[in-house]
Each structure stands twice: as C-alpha cells, then as structure tokens.
Design a protein around this motif. Structure first.
Motif, PDB file in Angstrom:
ATOM      1  N   GLY A 155       1.480  -1.190  -0.072  1.00  0.00           N
ATOM      2  CA  GLY A 155       0.465  -0.272  -0.134  1.00  0.00           C
ATOM      3  C   GLY A 155       0.564   1.294  -0.004  1.00  0.00           C
ATOM      4  O   GLY A 155       0.701   1.842  -0.666  1.00  0.00           O
ATOM      5  N   MET A 156       2.232   1.562   0.738  1.00  0.00           N
ATOM      6  CA  MET A 156       3.007   2.504   1.298  1.00  0.00           C
ATOM      7  C   MET A 156       2.830   2.743  -0.356  1.00  0.00           C
ATOM      8  O   MET A 156       3.411   3.642  -0.882  1.00  0.00           O
ATOM      9  N   THR A 157       3.943   1.504  -0.764  1.00  0.00           N
ATOM     10  CA  THR A 157       4.639   1.103  -1.897  1.00  0.00           C
ATOM     11  C   THR A 157       3.640   2.253  -3.104  1.00  0.00           C
ATOM     12  O   THR A 157       4.002   2.903  -4.197  1.00  0.00           O
ATOM     13  N   ILE A 182      15.493   5.759   5.780  1.00  0.00           N
ATOM     14  CA  ILE A 182      14.849   5.295   6.627  1.00  0.00           C
ATOM     15  C   ILE A 182      13.297   5.558   7.150  1.00  0.00           C
ATOM     16  O   ILE A 182      13.246   6.226   6.459  1.00  0.00           O
ATOM     17  N   GLY A 183      13.256   3.984   7.278  1.00  0.00           N
ATOM     18  CA  GLY A 183      11.968   3.072   7.067  1.00  0.00           C
ATOM     19  C   GLY A 183      11.257   3.381   5.761  1.00  0.00           C
ATOM     20  O   GLY A 183      10.232   3.515   5.787  1.00  0.00           O
ATOM     21  N   GLY A 184      12.334   2.716   4.509  1.00  0.00           N
ATOM     22  CA  GLY A 184      12.547   3.279   4.250  1.00  0.00           C
ATOM     23  C   GLY A 184      11.145   1.936   3.384  1.00  0.00           C
ATOM     24  O   GLY A 184      11.069   2.067   1.622  1.00  0.00           O
ATOM     25  N   PHE A 205      16.499   1.695   5.355  1.00  0.00           N
ATOM     26  CA  PHE A 205      16.882   1.221   6.280  1.00  0.00           C
ATOM     27  C   PHE A 205      14.991   0.484   6.821  1.00  0.00           C
ATOM     28  O   PHE A 205      14.744   1.663   6.723  1.00  0.00           O
ATOM     29  N   ASP A 206      15.299  -0.165   7.354  1.00  0.00           N
ATOM     30  CA  ASP A 206      13.623  -0.530   7.724  1.00  0.00           C
ATOM     31  C   ASP A 206      13.914  -1.721   9.159  1.00  0.00           C
ATOM     32  O   ASP A 206      14.940  -2.519   9.451  1.00  0.00           O
ATOM     33  N   GLU A 207      12.862  -2.669   9.631  1.00  0.00           N
ATOM     34  CA  GLU A 207      13.144  -3.471  10.694  1.00  0.00           C
ATOM     35  C   GLU A 207      12.742  -5.050   9.795  1.00  0.00           C
ATOM     36  O   GLU A 207      12.406  -4.625   8.768  1.00  0.00           O
ATOM     37  N   ASN A 209      10.882  -7.277   9.563  1.00  0.00           N
ATOM     38  CA  ASN A 209      10.186  -7.898   8.973  1.00  0.00           C
ATOM     39  C   ASN A 209      10.022  -7.538   7.833  1.00  0.00           C
ATOM     40  O   ASN A 209       9.161  -7.813   6.718  1.00  0.00           O
ATOM     41  N   VAL A 210       9.830  -6.952   7.551  1.00  0.00           N
ATOM     42  CA  VAL A 210       9.980  -5.585   6.150  1.00  0.00           C
ATOM     43  C   VAL A 210      11.113  -5.892   5.221  1.00  0.00           C
ATOM     44  O   VAL A 210      11.024  -6.298   3.750  1.00  0.00           O
ATOM     45  N   ILE A 211      12.258  -5.896   5.936  1.00  0.00           N
ATOM     46  CA  ILE A 211      13.779  -6.041   4.919  1.00  0.00           C
ATOM     47  C   ILE A 211      13.801  -7.140   4.020  1.00  0.00           C
ATOM     48  O   ILE A 211      13.958  -7.123   2.915  1.00  0.00           O
ATOM     49  N   GLY A 231      16.878  -2.428  11.405  1.00  0.00           N
ATOM     50  CA  GLY A 231      16.940  -1.907  12.677  1.00  0.00           C
ATOM     51  C   GLY A 231      16.273  -1.404  13.171  1.00  0.00           C
ATOM     52  O   GLY A 231      14.839  -1.172  12.385  1.00  0.00           O
ATOM     53  N   SER A 232      16.118  -0.689  14.044  1.00  0.00           N
ATOM     54  CA  SER A 232      14.809   0.349  14.570  1.00  0.00           C
ATOM     55  C   SER A 232      15.666   1.418  14.534  1.00  0.00           C
ATOM     56  O   SER A 232      16.455   1.597  15.093  1.00  0.00           O
ATOM     57  N   PHE A 233      15.370   2.546  14.396  1.00  0.00           N
ATOM     58  CA  PHE A 233      15.730   4.101  14.743  1.00  0.00           C
ATOM     59  C   PHE A 233      14.913   4.594  15.632  1.00  0.00           C
ATOM     60  O   PHE A 233      15.895   5.534  16.129  1.00  0.00           O
ATOM     61  N   PHE A 234      14.601   3.802  16.553  1.00  0.00           N
ATOM     62  CA  PHE A 234      14.468   4.354  18.153  1.00  0.00           C
ATOM     63  C   PHE A 234      15.920   3.836  18.207  1.00  0.00           C
ATOM     64  O   PHE A 234      16.303   4.194  20.098  1.00  0.00           O
ATOM     65  N   MET A 246      13.730  10.860   5.045  1.00  0.00           N
ATOM     66  CA  MET A 246      12.157   9.691   5.635  1.00  0.00           C
ATOM     67  C   MET A 246      11.069  10.337   5.547  1.00  0.00           C
ATOM     68  O   MET A 246      10.336  11.630   5.780  1.00  0.00           O
ATOM     69  N   LYS A 247      10.214   9.214   4.498  1.00  0.00           N
ATOM     70  CA  LYS A 247       8.950   9.244   3.990  1.00  0.00           C
ATOM     71  C   LYS A 247       7.987   9.337   4.836  1.00  0.00           C
ATOM     72  O   LYS A 247       7.830   7.969   4.943  1.00  0.00           O
ATOM     73  N   TRP A 248       7.115   9.807   5.112  1.00  0.00           N
ATOM     74  CA  TRP A 248       5.980   9.487   5.318  1.00  0.00           C
ATOM     75  C   TRP A 248       6.378   8.830   7.350  1.00  0.00           C
ATOM     76  O   TRP A 248       5.206   7.640   7.763  1.00  0.00           O
ATOM     77  N   ILE A 249       7.912   9.137   7.682  1.00  0.00           N
ATOM     78  CA  ILE A 249       7.655   8.537   9.249  1.00  0.00           C
ATOM     79  C   ILE A 249       7.204   9.231  10.498  1.00  0.00           C
ATOM     80  O   ILE A 249       6.522   8.674  10.867  1.00  0.00           O
ATOM     81  N   ILE A 250       7.764  10.713  10.018  1.00  0.00           N
ATOM     82  CA  ILE A 250       7.912  11.394  11.268  1.00  0.00           C
ATOM     83  C   ILE A 250       6.295  11.325  11.585  1.00  0.00           C
ATOM     84  O   ILE A 250       5.943  11.449  13.195  1.00  0.00           O
ATOM     85  N   HIS A 251       5.878  11.332  10.734  1.00  0.00           N
ATOM     86  CA  HIS A 251       3.677  11.973  10.669  1.00  0.00           C
ATOM     87  C   HIS A 251       3.256  10.332  12.215  1.00  0.00           C
ATOM     88  O   HIS A 251       2.357  10.935  12.397  1.00  0.00           O
ATOM     89  N   ASP A 252       4.285   9.391  12.349  1.00  0.00           N
ATOM     90  CA  ASP A 252       3.495   8.057  12.565  1.00  0.00           C
ATOM     91  C   ASP A 252       3.803   8.609  14.093  1.00  0.00           C
ATOM     92  O   ASP A 252       3.541   7.665  15.348  1.00  0.00           O
ATOM     93  N   TRP A 253       4.911   9.568  14.484  1.00  0.00           N
ATOM     94  CA  TRP A 253       5.159   9.530  15.845  1.00  0.00           C
ATOM     95  C   TRP A 253       4.486  10.415  16.948  1.00  0.00           C
ATOM     96  O   TRP A 253       4.480  11.878  16.359  1.00  0.00           O
TER      97      TRP A 253
HETATM   98  C1  LIG Z   1       4.240   4.771   6.787  1.00  0.00           C
HETATM   99  S1  LIG Z   1       5.749   3.716   6.593  1.00  0.00           S
HETATM  100  C2  LIG Z   1       5.834   4.529   5.027  1.00  0.00           C
HETATM  101  C3  LIG Z   1       7.036   3.633   4.525  1.00  0.00           C
HETATM  102  C4  LIG Z   1       7.943   4.675   3.023  1.00  0.00           C
HETATM  103  N1  LIG Z   1       9.030   5.252   4.052  1.00  0.00           N
HETATM  104  C5  LIG Z   1       7.342   5.178   2.575  1.00  0.00           C
HETATM  105  O1  LIG Z   1       6.930   5.927   2.232  1.00  0.00           O
HETATM  106  O2  LIG Z   1       6.340   4.046   1.560  1.00  0.00           O
HETATM  107  C6  LIG Z   1       6.191   3.489   7.869  1.00  0.00           C
HETATM  108  C7  LIG Z   1       7.713   2.361   7.485  1.00  0.00           C
HETATM  109  O3  LIG Z   1       8.489   3.017   8.776  1.00  0.00           O
HETATM  110  C8  LIG Z   1       8.605   1.525   9.290  1.00  0.00           C
HETATM  111  N2  LIG Z   1       9.354   1.325  11.436  1.00  0.00           N
HETATM  112  C9  LIG Z   1       8.156   1.340  11.945  1.00  0.00           C
HETATM  113  N3  LIG Z   1       8.609   1.339  13.116  1.00  0.00           N
HETATM  114  C10 LIG Z   1      10.391   1.484  12.600  1.00  0.00           C
HETATM  115  C11 LIG Z   1      11.218   1.679  13.353  1.00  0.00           C
HETATM  116  N4  LIG Z   1      11.311   1.505  14.991  1.00  0.00           N
HETATM  117  N5  LIG Z   1      12.802   1.622  13.305  1.00  0.00           N
HETATM  118  C12 LIG Z   1      12.318   1.096  11.715  1.00  0.00           C
HETATM  119  N6  LIG Z   1      11.480   1.377  10.809  1.00  0.00           N
HETATM  120  C13 LIG Z   1      10.510   1.371  11.834  1.00  0.00           C
HETATM  121  C14 LIG Z   1       7.709   0.714   8.893  1.00  0.00           C
HETATM  122  O4  LIG Z   1       8.433  -0.768   9.124  1.00  0.00           O
HETATM  123  C15 LIG Z   1       7.260   1.573   7.807  1.00  0.00           C
HETATM  124  O5  LIG Z   1       7.996   1.024   6.719  1.00  0.00           O
END
Ligand SMILES: C[S@@+](CC[C@H](N)C(=O)[O-])C[C@H]1O[C@@H](n2cnc3c(N)ncnc32)[C@H](O)[C@@H]1O
Length: 344
Positions: A155-157, A182-184, A205-207, A209-211, A231-234, A246-253
């Motif tokens: 869906g993201m892709t 990051i979170g690619g 870079f991603d977790e 299960n995704v990579i 890895g985890s970006f935390f 970082m695309k669609w990452i920061i808005h998740d947190w």
């Molecule tokens: C909303 S998706 C965006 C994916 C991609 N950047 C895009 O724009 O299509 C968020 C991504 O963050 C990754 N993610 C979530 N928690 C993470 C963590 N702790 N460390 C690294 N990646 C993480 C998810 O696996 C997912 O691929």
C-alpha cells in the motif's frame, strides 16, 4: 437550567451531510472492487455485468449495483448494455502496477477501518482506537499478521506513485554520494532516486520483517548500488551518509518519539549532512479551509501516536534534536512536502 437556542437547519446542509456519508458508501464499493479484482479483469477489455459476475463468482444484480455506484463516481465506465470498461480512475485499483491504490484501500478499509468509528474513544481518553480494537499497536499487529503487513507495505509503495515524480523534479539528489532512506519500506523511493543519480549509493533501512521482502525487490540494474540495513530507528540508524530521507515516518510518531528518532539521525550524520523529512505540512493559513493533511491526521488519530504538523511544529522537533531547519520544498501535492534539515 441552561436554555439552548437552537438554530434552524437549512435543508442544503442536511444534504451536504448526506453527501459526506455518500463518501463512506462509495468507499465500501471501492473496497469490493479491490477485493474482487475488477480492475484486473477489465484490463483485458470491457465486460458485460454477467461475465464480470461469472468471473468473480458474484451475484449479478448486487454486483451491478456496486458497479453502477462506482461508475457514477467516475470509477470504471458503463455503456448502454450493462457493460463496464476500465478507465484511468478504475486503473488505480489494478494489482501489482506502479502507483496502484488497491493495497492502501484494503489497509484503510480492513484493519484501520474500525478505528474511524471509534474516534470518540481517542478524543475522550487520549488513547489510540487501533490499539483499543486490536489489542496491540499497529507495527506489532503487522509483525503478528505478516500477510496483512505485506499488504500495508505494498500500500505504501503504491501510494508513493502520487509523489515520486514531484520529489525527483523538485529536489536535486545528484550532489549526494551515500543516501539512507530511514523506514524505507519496500524501497521504491530509493530505487527512483538511484535511477536518477548514476553516481549515488543507497541504503534502505527498516525493521527485519519488512527488509526480508525489500531485499528481494531491488531491481537488477541497481543491485551494485543499493543495499539494505535492519534495525530500529529508536536504537540507531546507519552512519556516515551525506543524505538521509524519511518519507511518511515522522507523522507516525509523537513529538517526544520524533525527537528520539531525529537525535539518532543527528548522531549518525557527519557535519554538513542533510536530512529530508518528507511529510504532509498543514499550512498556517488554512483556517476553515480543507487540506489533505487535516484528513490524513485522522488516520494518525485512529491508528498511531503520531499527527500531521504545521511547519512551526516540525521546526520545534527539528531544533530539539539539534538539527537546523534549512527550507521547505513543495512537490506539487498536498499529501507531501520536503523539509530539508542539516547537521551544522
Ligand atoms: C508509513 S510507512 C512508510 C514507508 C515508506 N517510507 C514510504 O513512504 O512508503 C512507515 C515505515 O516505518 C517502518 N518502521 C516502523 N517502526 C520502525 C522502527 N522502529 N525502525 C525502523 N523502521 C520502522 C515501517 O516498517 C514502515 O516501513
């Protein structure tokens, strides 16, 4: 006793509410078209409703009602003899094509959907409807149900199709040698960037299960220049790149979580390296005006700790992490802009 002065209701506004609900009913039809792969079937040519019903093992009359509602909204096209054809709008529901909206529709209408009916819970408790309903957070849910997680990744892709052209046309990636996304996710943005910058190397870079899926999706022509990191970006992000995205990452947190992620970026960045936050930005002058970011914010409210932000809100978390805000670059869609930051 409080006396409430009630205003008369104007019929046109009763109708406007009705129209808003129509969006929900139509979305139900879009979901059915996605589940039955209607767009894929029509890609081979127009089909009568009886043939479509046979192909999808559906009840013809009920399927017709769904298709009529969809074509009334411009999704697919109906001709005189109850025959339906694919058009550009309907083509956005095809399976496995670049830019498809199909998987995101299924994400929103399946695991996210009950959250939109539970927003009062968010508003009254400050907690997250998704977790209230599913008993775990979104990322944990996708790890527990890998097939649903895989659909989310697709869906993201697919939705990246909205903005990749705008990103490439409005930001010059050529000066950068090593780029970390990051979170690619499945890597479509890095693939696009690398295809436009013949001298750059990219890391997705991603977790884990995704990579495990991402690594299989690196196109043949990029195998030498594109790699992955888990890895985890935390905890940490890969060190030493001159550009981080970082695309669609920061808005998740939440703000505090973002500062932690951004501080990890800061620690990994050499001096002079840049970081691009690619997210929707709520315009400061949008009071009482519609904007996609205000609706996307409801996805965050229903499902995550995150939120959509104004530019000043972005600047606040960027500065808290020690980074400098450089500039905002518009890319021609309300769904995303590029916020360029730098480590001085
Ligand atoms: C909303 S998706 C965006 C994916 C991609 N950047 C895009 O724009 O299509 C968020 C991504 O963050 C990754 N993610 C979530 N928690 C993470 C963590 N702790 N460390 C690294 N990646 C993480 C998810 O696996 C997912 O691929």
């Amino acid at each position: 006793m409080i006396t409430i002065e009630k205003q008369p209701v104007k019929p046109e506004f009763t109708f406007k509410m009705f129209e808003i609900l129509g969006g929900l009913w139509l979305t139900g039809c879009v979901k059915t078209a996605a589940e039955l792969n209607i767009a894929d079937l029509l890609a081979s040519g127009p089909m009568t409703i009886s043939k479509l019903a046979e192909e999808t093992q559906s009840h013809e009359i009920q399927l017709y009602r769904v298709m009529r509602a969809l074509s009334g909204a411009g999704i697919f096209e109906e001709s005189e003899n109850r025959t339906f054809a694919l058009n550009d709008f309907g083509a956005a529901l095809q399976t496995n094509v670049p830019g498809t909206a199909k998987n995101f529709v299924l994400t929103i209408m399946n695991e996210h959907f009950p959250g939109y009916g539970d927003l009062t819970y968010a508003v009254q408790t400050g907690k997250i409807p998704f977790e209230h309903i599913h008993g775990k957070d979104l990322w944990g849910f996708y790890k527990e149900y890998p097939e649903i997680g895989e659909n989310f990744g697709k869906g993201m892709t697919g939705m990246s199709g909205m903005e990749l052209k705008g990103i490439i046309e409005n930001y010059d990636f050529k000066p950068y040698h090593k780029i970390v996304d990051i979170g690619g996710g499945n890597g479509v943005m890095i693939h696009t960037i690398l295809n436009n910058t013949p001298d750059s190397f990219g890391i997705i870079f991603d977790e884990a299960n995704v990579i495990e899926k991402t690594v299989k999706m690196i196109p043949e022509n990029l195998k030498e220049r594109c790699s992955v990191a888990i890895g985890s970006f935390f905890d940490r992000v890969p060190e030493g790149a001159d550009l981080y995205t970082m695309k669609w990452i920061i808005h998740d947190w939440s703000d505090d979580e973002c500062v932690q992620i951004l501080k990890n970026c800061y620690n990994a960045m050499p001096k002079g390296a840049k970081l691009l936050i690619i997210d929707a930005v709520i315009p400061d002058d949008s009071l009482n005006k519609p904007h996609m970011a205000k609706l996307l914010d409801i996805v965050m409210l229903a499902c995550l700790t995150g939120k959509e932000r104004t530019l000043s809100e972005f600047k606040m978390i960027i500065e808290r992490a020690g980074l400098q805000f450089n500039r905002l670059v518009h890319i021609g869609t309300e769904a995303k802009s590029i916020i360029e930051c730098e480590k001085l």
